[in-house]
Design a protein around this motif. Structure first.
Motif, PDB file in Angstrom:
ATOM      1  N   ALA A 164      -1.786  -3.338   5.299  1.00 41.98           N
ATOM      2  CA  ALA A 164      -0.526  -2.406   4.812  1.00 41.98           C
ATOM      3  C   ALA A 164       0.466  -1.989   5.877  1.00 41.98           C
ATOM      4  CB  ALA A 164      -1.474  -0.892   5.401  1.00 41.98           C
ATOM      5  N   ASP A 165       0.107  -3.161   6.780  1.00 40.33           N
ATOM      6  CA  ASP A 165       1.456  -2.936   7.404  1.00 40.33           C
ATOM      7  C   ASP A 165       2.354  -4.493   7.963  1.00 40.33           C
ATOM      8  OD1 ASP A 165       1.880  -0.177   7.750  1.00 40.33           O
ATOM      9  OD2 ASP A 165       0.493  -0.778   9.768  1.00 40.33           O
ATOM     10  N   ARG A 166       1.911  -5.210   6.997  1.00 40.54           N
ATOM     11  CA  ARG A 166       1.144  -6.330   7.090  1.00 40.54           C
ATOM     12  C   ARG A 166       3.182  -6.758   5.777  1.00 40.54           C
ATOM     13  NH1 ARG A 166      -2.383 -10.230   9.598  1.00 40.54           N
ATOM     14  NH2 ARG A 166      -3.217  -8.243  10.603  1.00 40.54           N
ATOM     15  N   ARG A 167       4.156  -7.619   6.834  1.00 42.17           N
ATOM     16  CA  ARG A 167       5.770  -8.012   5.738  1.00 42.17           C
ATOM     17  C   ARG A 167       5.178  -8.383   4.243  1.00 42.17           C
ATOM     18  NH1 ARG A 167      10.904  -7.854   9.544  1.00 42.17           N
ATOM     19  NH2 ARG A 167      10.412  -6.356  10.950  1.00 42.17           N
ATOM     20  N   TRP A 168       4.307  -9.507   4.379  1.00 44.65           N
ATOM     21  CA  TRP A 168       4.072 -11.171   3.311  1.00 44.65           C
ATOM     22  C   TRP A 168       2.705 -10.167   2.269  1.00 44.65           C
ATOM     23  CZ3 TRP A 168      -0.986 -10.572   3.237  1.00 44.65           C
ATOM     24  CH2 TRP A 168      -1.968 -11.046   4.670  1.00 44.65           C
ATOM     25  N   LEU A 169       2.555  -8.979   2.569  1.00 46.84           N
ATOM     26  CA  LEU A 169       1.389  -7.517   1.484  1.00 46.84           C
ATOM     27  C   LEU A 169       2.186  -7.639  -0.369  1.00 46.84           C
ATOM     28  CD1 LEU A 169      -1.469  -6.696   1.181  1.00 46.84           C
ATOM     29  CD2 LEU A 169       0.117  -4.626   1.685  1.00 46.84           C
ATOM     30  N   PRO A 170       3.551  -7.729  -0.299  1.00 44.54           N
ATOM     31  CA  PRO A 170       3.611  -7.531  -1.855  1.00 44.54           C
ATOM     32  C   PRO A 170       3.362  -9.260  -2.196  1.00 44.54           C
ATOM     33  CG  PRO A 170       5.433  -6.407  -0.046  1.00 44.54           C
ATOM     34  CD  PRO A 170       4.601  -6.879   0.819  1.00 44.54           C
ATOM     35  N   LEU A 171       4.319 -10.183  -1.345  1.00 44.50           N
ATOM     36  CA  LEU A 171       4.041 -11.832  -1.711  1.00 44.50           C
ATOM     37  C   LEU A 171       2.492 -11.923  -2.454  1.00 44.50           C
ATOM     38  CD1 LEU A 171       6.147 -12.908   0.968  1.00 44.50           C
ATOM     39  CD2 LEU A 171       7.059 -12.450  -1.601  1.00 44.50           C
ATOM     40  N   ALA A 172       1.455 -10.901  -1.139  1.00 45.12           N
ATOM     41  CA  ALA A 172       0.389 -11.336  -1.796  1.00 45.12           C
ATOM     42  C   ALA A 172      -0.344 -10.871  -3.345  1.00 45.12           C
ATOM     43  CB  ALA A 172      -0.462 -11.149  -0.463  1.00 45.12           C
ATOM     44  N   LEU A 173       0.290  -9.655  -3.287  1.00 45.04           N
ATOM     45  CA  LEU A 173      -0.192  -8.533  -4.121  1.00 45.04           C
ATOM     46  C   LEU A 173       0.045  -9.516  -5.762  1.00 45.04           C
ATOM     47  CD1 LEU A 173       0.141  -5.072  -2.996  1.00 45.04           C
ATOM     48  CD2 LEU A 173      -2.119  -6.580  -2.767  1.00 45.04           C
ATOM     49  N   ALA A 174       1.259  -9.528  -5.412  1.00 45.24           N
ATOM     50  CA  ALA A 174       2.283 -10.184  -6.582  1.00 45.24           C
ATOM     51  C   ALA A 174       1.264 -10.824  -8.023  1.00 45.24           C
ATOM     52  CB  ALA A 174       3.680 -10.612  -6.241  1.00 45.24           C
ATOM     53  N   PRO A 175       1.122 -12.632  -6.984  1.00 42.53           N
ATOM     54  CA  PRO A 175       0.070 -13.201  -7.529  1.00 42.53           C
ATOM     55  C   PRO A 175      -1.212 -12.513  -8.347  1.00 42.53           C
ATOM     56  CG  PRO A 175       0.601 -13.298  -6.070  1.00 42.53           C
ATOM     57  CD  PRO A 175       1.113 -13.088  -5.186  1.00 42.53           C
ATOM     58  N   THR A 176      -1.931 -11.747  -6.906  1.00 42.75           N
ATOM     59  CA  THR A 176      -2.993 -11.415  -7.563  1.00 42.75           C
ATOM     60  C   THR A 176      -3.496 -10.070  -8.395  1.00 42.75           C
ATOM     61  OG1 THR A 176      -3.674 -11.074  -4.612  1.00 42.75           O
ATOM     62  CG2 THR A 176      -5.482 -10.059  -6.467  1.00 42.75           C
ATOM     63  N   LEU A 177      -2.730  -9.367  -8.644  1.00 43.83           N
ATOM     64  CA  LEU A 177      -2.026  -8.689  -9.481  1.00 43.83           C
ATOM     65  C   LEU A 177      -1.667  -9.462 -10.711  1.00 43.83           C
ATOM     66  CD1 LEU A 177      -0.064  -5.738  -8.359  1.00 43.83           C
ATOM     67  CD2 LEU A 177      -1.909  -5.552  -9.333  1.00 43.83           C
ATOM     68  N   TRP A 178      -0.693 -10.037 -11.016  1.00 43.01           N
ATOM     69  CA  TRP A 178      -0.906 -11.328 -12.309  1.00 43.01           C
ATOM     70  C   TRP A 178      -2.045 -11.408 -12.563  1.00 43.01           C
ATOM     71  CZ3 TRP A 178      -1.345 -16.664 -12.205  1.00 43.01           C
ATOM     72  CH2 TRP A 178      -1.430 -17.042 -13.714  1.00 43.01           C
ATOM     73  N   ALA A 179      -3.006 -12.620 -11.670  1.00 41.96           N
ATOM     74  CA  ALA A 179      -4.099 -13.352 -12.332  1.00 41.96           C
ATOM     75  C   ALA A 179      -5.350 -11.718 -12.778  1.00 41.96           C
ATOM     76  CB  ALA A 179      -4.988 -13.705 -10.498  1.00 41.96           C
ATOM     77  N   THR A 180      -4.766 -11.006 -12.199  1.00 44.21           N
ATOM     78  CA  THR A 180      -5.451  -9.393 -13.039  1.00 44.21           C
ATOM     79  C   THR A 180      -5.246  -9.453 -13.977  1.00 44.21           C
ATOM     80  OG1 THR A 180      -5.852  -8.454 -10.241  1.00 44.21           O
ATOM     81  CG2 THR A 180      -6.515  -7.467 -11.953  1.00 44.21           C
ATOM     82  N   ALA A 181      -3.959  -9.238 -13.853  1.00 41.35           N
ATOM     83  CA  ALA A 181      -3.706  -9.323 -15.302  1.00 41.35           C
ATOM     84  C   ALA A 181      -3.492 -10.150 -16.759  1.00 41.35           C
ATOM     85  CB  ALA A 181      -2.137  -8.706 -15.573  1.00 41.35           C
ATOM     86  N   SER A 182      -3.598 -11.461 -16.102  1.00 39.20           N
ATOM     87  CA  SER A 182      -4.637 -13.098 -17.033  1.00 39.20           C
ATOM     88  C   SER A 182      -5.579 -12.511 -17.324  1.00 39.20           C
ATOM     89  CB  SER A 182      -4.348 -13.200 -16.166  1.00 39.20           C
ATOM     90  OG  SER A 182      -2.557 -13.820 -15.765  1.00 39.20           O
ATOM     91  N   ALA A 183      -6.326 -12.122 -16.867  1.00 39.16           N
ATOM     92  CA  ALA A 183      -8.361 -11.715 -16.923  1.00 39.16           C
ATOM     93  C   ALA A 183      -8.260 -11.002 -17.606  1.00 39.16           C
ATOM     94  CB  ALA A 183      -8.710 -11.491 -15.603  1.00 39.16           C
TER      95      ALA A 183
END
Length: 605
Positions: A164-183
């Motif tokens: 939750a408090d990691r600054r890089w979290l949005p960078l990890a969420l972006a491709p994960t959400l994209w992969a989820t939407a592609s699925a």
């Protein structure tokens, strides 16, 4: 609702070892359940398999797929396609398919476990429930890409909580959400909504708006996929809105999460009720994440009852059930139990997992055993591209097995097409936004009939209704290359009596091509008058052929009929009536027994 901050507990070394062993055993039980079934059946499963297989072998000239399909890169519903194409080069299609289904099920189970331990590390006993839910209703229907995307949604939730408090979290969420939407874009939408609820629950003041902005930014790639796929789908056939009864939609909360007999879903219902009761009772002391996840789960389960059964997507409201139930279970604070209580929970979940997986594998193995005689016969034949098939399974499947909405042999024709060659009528090859292949322009129009491999159902009970239904299918299949019939010996005898010639045969199974019978139809009437006559298969009322002519001086005209059923047929003039007709106006007989005669009523005898 009051909330407190999130403080994940830790596991002792001994509990960590126990957890690791339990997870490995659960994963092994899940994999064994799927591997024990040669072919995993379900409504859409064979169609997804055929499309992925044809896509992977598009360049193989022996298959002939390139003559009828062009490759396509769909915007969404890519999950199963990409997973299968990774496995296909190394294994025959049946084994590659089983491995793919195992990967999908294990991915879902571990995603659930990840989300549970992200909320609280000592919540791993609840996380084991994911191995039970992994063989849920969407997998029974063959909604593979949707199921992979719900796993992606669980991973998104786990990432947002654990880091939750990691600054890089949005960078990890972006491709994960994209992969989820592609699925599958629907599950990605639910994942995005869950993220917003989590961030709104755990932040205060300006931090909340900053966090929501970061989440919205991370969701841009997934939002683009959603916008493109939604826009593209509007060009195709949106389903009519269907509500179904309120009782049916309420029943879908359990039936469309974990299908089967009451005892299979009873532990799920008990855990869900316990979790909701604790959420309400502890509402003023809830950890923010539990409040967000539990509340989101309750909302999603409410949407199962509050939204239409079908709306653009087939089975719209049931798609809320799996994630809704998952979120409710994830909020169950089992870490508050005494260690012995948690140990009992682990044992109970283990027993539930064993019997649930056994039931699921038995059911799908039963589906396969019903189709096995046909698939075994088909596998002995030489494949040929572009075969046009009708696949007939005389049975009403699904309901007696307790899996709601499942017609397990609905697309058996796709599996026949994989073995024999051919193209499925419902092969998921038409919509650019969601299908990996598109029909080559003009390819189908060049053929006398479309290359198809479809499945028809007839009444499971012997009798006139079943014979009539099968006759209609036999008549419709007469112009195609081959009939593939899996039924009873009486069904096979009916097909052969109608004029089908067997190419391969086993008890209750036949692969045959229609030859039919030839004969004469004689119409008697006033010389010089123009007459017409329709002929067809009895007891069907739709004409199969029609003829017109002029009555000769002899007082009759003869029409030569070919390619009609060798069983009972009928004739009837489109206007007027035969004097020798029955009460409905039909003259009935068999061409092999001599000409069928019609004396126009009112003409001289």
């Amino acid at each position: 609702m009051g909330t407190v901050e999130h403080h994940a507990g830790t596991l002792s070394k001994s509990e960590a070892r126990i957890a690791a062993v339990a997870v490995v055993l659960a994963a092994a039980v899940l994999a064994a359940a799927v591997w024990s079934v040669p072919v995993w059946f379900g409504n859409d499963a064979p169609a997804h398999l055929f499309s992925a297989y044809a896509s992977a072998h598009l360049g193989d000239p022996a298959k002939g797929f390139a003559d009828y399909f062009v490759p396509n890169s769909p915007i969404t519903t890519r999950g199963f396609l990409e997973t299968y194409r990774l496995i296909d080069p190394f294994l025959p299609w049946q084994q590659a398919y089983r491995v793919t289904v195992i990967i999908i099920a294990e991915l879902w189970a571990f995603a659930f476990l990840f989300a549970a331990t992200a909320l609280e590390r000592r919540r791993w006993p609840v996380g084991l429930c994911g191995f039970v839910l992994a063989l849920g209703w969407p997998l029974d229907l063959g909604f593979f890409s949707f199921w992979q995307a719900t796993a992606g949604a669980l991973v998104v939730v786990g990432l947002s909580i654990r880091f939750a408090d990691r600054r890089w979290l949005p960078l990890a969420l972006a491709p994960t959400l994209w992969a989820t939407a592609s699925a599958h874009v629907f599950a990605a939408m639910l994942a995005g909504a869950a993220l917003l609820v989590i961030e709104a629950a755990r932040r205060r003041g300006p931090q909340r708006w900053r966090a929501l902005a970061l989440v919205a930014t991370a969701g841009v790639p997934a939002a683009v996929v959603a916008a493109l796929s939604t826009s593209a789908r509007e060009q195709h056939d949106p389903l009519t809105k269907v509500w179904g009864s309120l009782g049916e939609r309420l029943g879908n909360i359990l039936a469309c999460t974990l299908a089967g007999p009451w005892w299979r879903a009873l532990p799920l219902a008990a855990l869900a009720v316990a979790s909701i009761a604790l959420l309400v009772r502890r509402r003023k002391q809830l950890i923010a994440h539990d409040a967000a996840i539990g509340g989101m789960g309750i909302v999603l389960l409410s949407l199962v009852a509050a939204t239409p059964l079908h709306l653009r997507w087939m089975f719209f409201s049931p798609r809320f059930a799996p994630l809704g139930m998952s979120f409710v279970l994830l909020a169950l604070p089992c870490e508050r139990l005494h260690p012995r209580g948690r140990a009992l929970l682990v044992v109970a979940v283990g027993v539930w997992l064993a019997v649930s997986c056994r039931w699921s594998s038995d059911v799908h193995r039963g589906y396969y055993e019903r189709a096995r005689p046909l698939l075994a016969l088909v596998s002995t034949l030489e494949p040929a591209p572009a075969r046009r098939l009708t696949v007939v399974l005389p049975v009403e499947p699904g309901g007696e097995l307790g899996v709601r909405y499942v017609e397990p042999w609905r697309q058996l024709g796709q599996l026949v097409a994989l073995e024999l060659g051919g193209i499925g009528l419902y092969g998921l090859v038409g919509a650019p936004a969601i299908h990996p292949l598109l029909v080559r322009p003009g390819a189908l129009e060049q053929m006398t009939a479309p290359p198809v491999a479809w499945l028809e159902h007839v009444d499971a009970r012997p009798g006139p209704a079943r014979r009539a239904q099968l006759t209609r299918i036999l008549a419709a299949s007469a112009e195609l290359d081959e009939l593939v019939l899996l039924g009873s010996d009486d069904d096979v005898a009916q097909a052969l009596a109608a004029g089908y010639r067997a190419r391969a045969r086993a008890p209750g199974v036949v692969l045959a091509r229609f030859a039919g019978c030839a004969g004469s139809v004689i119409v008697e009437g006033e010389p010089g008058s123009r007459v017409g006559v329709d002929v067809g298969w009895w007891p069907l009322r739709d004409p199969a052929q029609g003829y017109e002519g002029v009555i000769e001086l002899s007082g009759s005209v003869t029409f030569e009929v070919d390619g009609l059923s060798c069983d009972e047929v009928w004739l009837r003039p489109p206007t007027g009536r035969c004097a020798n007709a029955d009460a409905e106006g039909y003259v009935r007989g068999r061409l092999a027994e001599g000409p069928l005669r019609c004396r126009i009523k009112g003409s001289p005898p």
